[in-house]
Design an enzyme around this catalytic site. Structure first.
Site, PDB file in Angstrom:
ATOM      1  N   GLU A   1      -5.852 -10.775  -2.015  1.00 45.36           N
ATOM      2  CA  GLU A   1      -6.686 -10.615  -0.818  1.00 45.36           C
ATOM      3  C   GLU A   1      -8.163 -10.538  -1.193  1.00 45.36           C
ATOM      4  O   GLU A   1      -8.913  -9.680  -0.708  1.00 45.36           O
ATOM      5  CB  GLU A   1      -6.285  -9.362  -0.025  1.00 45.36           C
ATOM      6  CG  GLU A   1      -4.814  -9.326   0.357  1.00 45.36           C
ATOM      7  CD  GLU A   1      -4.415  -8.079   1.150  1.00 45.36           C
ATOM      8  OE1 GLU A   1      -5.305  -7.431   1.754  1.00 45.36           O
ATOM      9  OE2 GLU A   1      -3.214  -7.753   1.173  1.00 45.36           O
TER      10      GLU A   1
ATOM     11  N   ASP B   1     -11.938 -10.597  -1.431  1.00 48.84           N
ATOM     12  CA  ASP B   1     -13.256 -10.754  -0.817  1.00 48.84           C
ATOM     13  C   ASP B   1     -14.190  -9.793  -1.534  1.00 48.84           C
ATOM     14  O   ASP B   1     -13.756  -8.779  -2.087  1.00 48.84           O
ATOM     15  CB  ASP B   1     -13.249 -10.545   0.707  1.00 48.84           C
ATOM     16  CG  ASP B   1     -12.525  -9.284   1.159  1.00 48.84           C
ATOM     17  OD1 ASP B   1     -12.613  -8.235   0.489  1.00 48.84           O
ATOM     18  OD2 ASP B   1     -11.844  -9.337   2.197  1.00 48.84           O
TER      19      ASP B   1
ATOM     20  N   ASN C   1       2.352  -4.814  -3.322  1.00 50.61           N
ATOM     21  CA  ASN C   1       0.939  -5.161  -3.157  1.00 50.61           C
ATOM     22  C   ASN C   1       0.145  -3.893  -2.844  1.00 50.61           C
ATOM     23  O   ASN C   1       0.612  -3.026  -2.088  1.00 50.61           O
ATOM     24  CB  ASN C   1       0.830  -6.152  -1.986  1.00 50.61           C
ATOM     25  CG  ASN C   1      -0.540  -6.779  -1.848  1.00 50.61           C
ATOM     26  OD1 ASN C   1      -1.082  -7.325  -2.793  1.00 50.61           O
ATOM     27  ND2 ASN C   1      -1.099  -6.711  -0.642  1.00 50.61           N
TER      28      ASN C   1
ATOM     29  N   GLU D   1       0.817  -1.219   0.000  1.00 50.30           N
ATOM     30  CA  GLU D   1       0.000   0.000   0.000  1.00 50.30           C
ATOM     31  C   GLU D   1       0.848   1.264   0.000  1.00 50.30           C
ATOM     32  O   GLU D   1       0.750   2.112   0.884  1.00 50.30           O
ATOM     33  CB  GLU D   1      -0.975  -0.027   1.180  1.00 50.30           C
ATOM     34  CG  GLU D   1      -1.929  -1.218   1.118  1.00 50.30           C
ATOM     35  CD  GLU D   1      -2.900  -1.300   2.287  1.00 50.30           C
ATOM     36  OE1 GLU D   1      -2.901  -0.396   3.139  1.00 50.30           O
ATOM     37  OE2 GLU D   1      -3.645  -2.293   2.352  1.00 50.30           O
TER      38      GLU D   1
ATOM     39  N   HIS E   1     -10.175  -6.229  -2.627  1.00 49.17           N
ATOM     40  CA  HIS E   1     -11.277  -6.092  -1.666  1.00 49.17           C
ATOM     41  C   HIS E   1     -12.398  -5.368  -2.406  1.00 49.17           C
ATOM     42  O   HIS E   1     -12.447  -4.138  -2.457  1.00 49.17           O
ATOM     43  CB  HIS E   1     -10.824  -5.303  -0.432  1.00 49.17           C
ATOM     44  CG  HIS E   1      -9.744  -5.985   0.353  1.00 49.17           C
ATOM     45  ND1 HIS E   1      -9.948  -7.191   0.979  1.00 49.17           N
ATOM     46  CD2 HIS E   1      -8.456  -5.632   0.596  1.00 49.17           C
ATOM     47  CE1 HIS E   1      -8.830  -7.562   1.591  1.00 49.17           C
ATOM     48  NE2 HIS E   1      -7.913  -6.643   1.367  1.00 49.17           N
TER      49      HIS E   1
END
Length: 463
Positions: A266, A268, A202, A161, A238
């Site tokens: 990651e 979801d 990432n 990030e 996400h």
């Protein structure tokens, strides 16, 4: 370079842990179907899951993590505040436990994460270090962590990030003190600690082509031009139901064209809660879209979902009223999203929500069991009068004007205006032919307790 070594334990732990899981968890879930990991292996893909080490005490959680996935990621145990909360004091217990679990179950380990502005202990974030000292702190942390797991953790999110939404570099203690070269320096340190590990940058909201992913693209291009050891990019993903970027495949392709591996790290896909069957089906379609975008590009290494089940997801704590984002529900039962992944990897589509009733294949009784001045208790029974089982039911109706549901039991009930939905819970979600489920409501009313005019079960009208 400071390193610590870790005694290899997989040789004798593998049979012991496998036996313990088998005894604790009983027969494998979906024994009649190949697990996701076997299907992914046929494509040479990572099918990963984020795991919290302490939750491995839950036999069902551990069973799913071991059975379904060929890769695991530490959800928190390798973040800086967890592994080095005080300067020079390393806590390896949780991180080691998950590495041992992975070795016992023949899984790869994806390391997350080394340098991140968040979950950073105050002694780093507020340490007041000058450039040389902060670089030394980074070198000690990276070399110690990566060196400990050299040969055991194959991939690392080295920098996490680093960008703002407009593609500029995020403010952090590393950026303020060292400038953007902290990214290249971190990668070089990680490479020195384990020359065989594959190193990634990432970030989130970089799944499609936008200002932020453009910033990431410019950075990785410049790093590659300089010969900095960088092997891939991680797209966190996400996402929100209905909002998978249309440019996701093209974005994966442009990074792959640079010679980089791209991993969805990651995944979801959240929705408002409690999710209806319609929302769960839309979510399943979105899981399919993500997998299709990855599988269409040779350089996409696979997908990791961010958690085993909805019961342990981070989302409700950060986004109140949202969640139900993972392929397994709060009771660790597979959702339509699980079967969507299964199907896109070459398996079957599974039972999904089960066959729905046809018109007249369900009956509802709505009984006022107790009433007082401006309140009442209602018993509702829904019965399957058809010939097929209903696996996962949602009953919908319009509550009469002036009535508000204040509480419920034995079902998950949501009221928005007059529209009401009730969903089965773990112990009554399956309605066998001739079977029924009863749940209760408490309402407030304005002088009348008349029942609804009509009900629908999974979209079909009931008697």
């Amino acid at each position: 370079m400071k390193t610590t070594t870790r005694r290899r334990t997989a040789g004798f732990l593998a049979p012991l842990l496998a036996l313990a899981l088998a005894l604790a968890a009983g027969a494998p879930a979906h024994a009649e179907d190949p697990p996701l990991r076997d299907l992914a292996d046929q494509h040479g893909l990572r099918m990963g899951v984020a795991v919290s080490a302490h939750l491995l005490d839950n036999a069902r959680y551990a069973e799913i993590a071991a059975e379904q996935y060929n890769s695991v990621t530490h959800e928190n145990e390798l973040k800086w505040e967890s592994v080095q909360p005080q300067r020079g004091q390393f806590n390896w217990s949780g991180a080691d436990r998950l590495v041992d679990f992975a070795q016992a179950n023949g899984q790869d380990v994806y390391g997350h994460t080394l340098v991140w502005h968040s979950q950073l202990p105050s002694w780093v974030a507020d340490g007041g270090f000058g450039p040389a000292e902060l670089e030394g702190v980074m070198e000690d942390h990276i070399s110690t962590v990566v060196g400990r797991y050299a040969g055991e953790i194959s991939h690392w999110d080295v920098v996490n990030e680093a960008f703002n939404e407009d593609g500029t570099f995020r403010d952090s203690v590393f950026q303020r003190t060292l400038g953007q070269d902290y990214i290249a320096t971190s990668l070089e340190m990680a490479h020195e600690a384990d020359p065989e590990a594959r190193l990634f940058i990432n970030d989130y909201n970089v799944e499609g082509i936008n200002a932020k992913s453009d910033g990431l693209y410019r950075l990785v291009t410049s790093l590659l031009d300089r010969g900095v050891p960088l092997h891939g990019v991680g797209l966190q993903s996400h996402l929100i139901v209905g909002q998978v970027p249309a440019s996701m495949q093209a974005n994966i392709q442009r990074f792959a064209d640079l010679g980089l591996e791209v991993v969805v790290t990651e995944l979801d896909i959240r929705t408002t809660t409690p999710a209806s069957q319609q929302q769960l089906q839309a979510q399943a379609a979105d899981y399919t879209r993500v997998f299709q975008a990855c599988m269409a590009v040779d350089g996409c290494g696979g997908v990791t979902v961010w958690g085993v089940g909805d019961a342990n997801s981070w989302i409700p704590d950060v986004f109140p009223g949202q969640g139900d984002a993972l392929p397994y529900d709060h009771q660790y039962a597979p959702k339509p999203s699980y079967w969507a992944m299964h199907e896109v990897l070459g398996g079957d589509g599974g039972p999904g929500p089960g066959p729905g009733p046809g018109d007249g294949d369900c009956a509802v009784t709505y009984t006022v069991s107790n009433a007082w001045n401006q309140g009442a208790v209602i018993d509702v029974t829904v019965r399957n009068t058809g010939s097929a089982a209903v696996d996962g039911w949602t009953l919908a109706w319009t509550q009469p004007a002036g009535q508000t549901i204040t509480s419920s039991w034995n079902a998950t009930v949501t009221q928005t205006g007059g529209a009401v939905t009730a969903e089965g819970v773990s112990w009554n979600r399956v309605l066998q032919p001739g079977g029924s489920a009863t749940f209760g409501l408490q309402i407030t009313h304005q002088g009348q307790t008349a029942g609804p005019a009509a009900f629908e079960l999974n979209g079909a009208a009931c008697d």
